[in-house]
Scaffold this motif. Sequence first.
Motif, short mmCIF file in Angstrom:
data_model
loop_
_atom_site.label_atom_id
_atom_site.label_comp_id
_atom_site.label_asym_id
_atom_site.label_seq_id
_atom_site.Cartn_x
_atom_site.Cartn_y
_atom_site.Cartn_z
N MET A 129 9.79 12.95 25.58
CA MET A 129 8.63 13.51 24.59
C MET A 129 7.69 12.65 25.74
O MET A 129 7.60 11.15 26.10
N VAL A 130 6.41 13.60 26.00
CA VAL A 130 5.93 12.69 27.42
C VAL A 130 3.92 14.15 26.73
O VAL A 130 4.31 15.23 26.80
N GLY A 131 2.98 13.08 26.36
CA GLY A 131 1.42 13.64 26.61
C GLY A 131 0.54 12.41 26.40
O GLY A 131 1.03 11.64 26.24
N PRO A 132 -0.76 13.05 26.15
CA PRO A 132 -1.50 11.84 26.40
C PRO A 132 -1.96 11.73 24.56
O PRO A 132 -1.43 13.25 23.56
N ALA A 133 -2.39 10.78 23.46
CA ALA A 133 -2.33 11.15 22.49
C ALA A 133 -3.56 11.49 22.44
O ALA A 133 -4.74 10.88 22.87
N PHE A 134 -3.24 12.39 20.88
CA PHE A 134 -4.08 13.14 20.15
C PHE A 134 -4.73 12.00 18.65
O PHE A 134 -3.12 11.78 18.08
N THR A 135 -5.15 11.19 18.34
CA THR A 135 -4.83 10.20 17.09
C THR A 135 -5.22 10.51 15.67
O THR A 135 -6.16 11.30 14.86
N LEU A 136 -4.45 9.85 14.74
CA LEU A 136 -5.07 10.08 13.15
C LEU A 136 -5.15 9.09 12.27
O LEU A 136 -4.17 8.35 12.26
N ARG A 137 -5.88 9.03 11.90
CA ARG A 137 -5.88 7.54 11.67
C ARG A 137 -5.76 7.16 10.03
O ARG A 137 -6.75 7.70 9.10
N TYR A 138 -4.89 6.66 9.06
CA TYR A 138 -4.70 6.82 7.61
C TYR A 138 -5.32 5.70 7.33
O TYR A 138 -5.62 4.20 7.67
N MET A 139 -5.96 4.98 6.23
CA MET A 139 -6.86 4.44 5.38
C MET A 139 -6.66 3.89 3.80
O MET A 139 -5.68 4.93 3.77
N PRO A 140 -6.22 2.67 3.24
CA PRO A 140 -5.38 2.46 2.09
C PRO A 140 -6.32 4.11 0.79
O PRO A 140 -7.24 3.92 1.11
N ALA A 141 -5.05 4.47 0.92
CA ALA A 141 -5.44 5.57 -0.57
C ALA A 141 -6.60 4.84 -1.77
O ALA A 141 -6.00 3.62 -2.13
N ARG A 142 -7.63 5.50 -2.28
CA ARG A 142 -7.92 5.36 -3.57
C ARG A 142 -8.02 6.16 -4.84
O ARG A 142 -8.36 7.43 -4.17
N GLU A 143 -7.70 6.02 -5.67
CA GLU A 143 -7.27 7.13 -6.71
C GLU A 143 -7.95 8.38 -7.56
O GLU A 143 -7.92 9.24 -7.00
N HIS A 160 -2.01 6.99 1.26
CA HIS A 160 -2.46 6.55 2.60
C HIS A 160 -3.86 7.77 2.86
O HIS A 160 -3.83 9.01 1.57
N GLU A 161 -4.69 7.14 2.90
CA GLU A 161 -6.09 8.52 3.18
C GLU A 161 -6.84 8.80 4.38
O GLU A 161 -6.47 8.17 5.32
N ALA A 162 -6.16 10.37 4.66
CA ALA A 162 -6.47 10.40 6.10
C ALA A 162 -8.13 10.39 6.39
O ALA A 162 -8.42 11.02 5.92
N ILE A 163 -8.41 9.43 7.61
CA ILE A 163 -9.61 8.92 7.39
C ILE A 163 -11.08 9.60 8.76
O ILE A 163 -11.52 9.46 8.73
N GLU A 164 -9.72 9.39 9.74
CA GLU A 164 -10.40 9.93 11.47
C GLU A 164 -10.02 10.12 12.12
O GLU A 164 -8.10 9.61 12.44
N ILE A 165 -10.10 11.12 13.07
CA ILE A 165 -9.56 12.39 14.09
C ILE A 165 -10.35 11.75 15.10
O ILE A 165 -11.09 11.24 16.15
N ASN A 166 -8.79 11.32 16.13
CA ASN A 166 -9.43 11.34 17.85
C ASN A 166 -10.13 9.63 18.05
O ASN A 166 -10.77 10.18 18.61
N GLY A 167 -9.88 8.59 17.39
CA GLY A 167 -10.64 7.76 17.47
C GLY A 167 -9.34 6.87 18.12
O GLY A 167 -8.01 6.72 17.46
N PRO A 168 -9.83 5.52 18.24
CA PRO A 168 -8.59 4.48 18.87
C PRO A 168 -8.18 4.01 17.04
O PRO A 168 -8.77 3.74 16.46
N ILE A 169 -6.96 3.30 17.53
CA ILE A 169 -5.76 3.24 16.56
C ILE A 169 -5.39 1.30 16.48
O ILE A 169 -4.75 1.86 18.29
#
Length: 236
Positions: free
Chosen positions: A44-58, A148-157
């Motif tokens: 598998m080879v490719g540039p990174a595209f990122t998704l960051r999760y944080m702790p979920a809150r109910e 998990h809560e998906a919180i940020e797209i394509n930032g440093p992780i």
Amino acid sequence: MNPETRKKLMNVSVATLATALYKRGLRNQVIQEVGPVARKGRNMVGPAFTLRYMPAREDRNQLVEFRNPEHPQRVAIETCPEGHVLVMDSRKDPRAASAGDILITRLMMRGGAGVVTDGGLRDAATIGGLDIPCYCNRPSSPTNLTLHEAIEINGPIGCGDAAVFPGDIVVGDDDCVIVIPAGIADEVADEAVEMTAYEDFVVEQVKGGAGIIGLYPGTKQENLDKFAEWRKANNR
């Protein structure tokens, strides 16, 4: 990314890349505690595209959130560029899934190069049968909203203790996944190709009964001369 670099990285191991990066002082580029959902026999080879999760809150993470057309997990699947690897920071917590087979199938159909998470994946058996390389900590059935809560797209992780910046080059083989800083990917790929050729020569010599002292690493000129002859004969 450079098409020639992609081609070269398709044919070298993560172990070889780890050594090339170690020479450059980079010792923590392998994503830890992550392995292939199913071995594909190709890289598998490719540039990174990122998704960051944080702790979920109910109060923020009920099932109704999936109806939101701007939900970051769904948006990441629909915006990850063709040829990129979706890398997810799930805080090394596989108790809830980072994604499942429907989303990953959609990513595959959009031309994604692969998926990596330091968390879990649901429907792992089905994902393993897809024609897209996927790596995770382990199978996990609970939906991501559980923890998990998906919180940020394509930032440093951080993924499995490795820093991942958007555009870094991600390589996975049938063992592991490694992250190559984008600025040195071309030179690392070139060196890895050279290392791989020599390692193939060494394996052949060892199978023929040769000892490793002076051969691996190549510190004896006679072995380097043999390698030059072998390379010419094998068009390497």
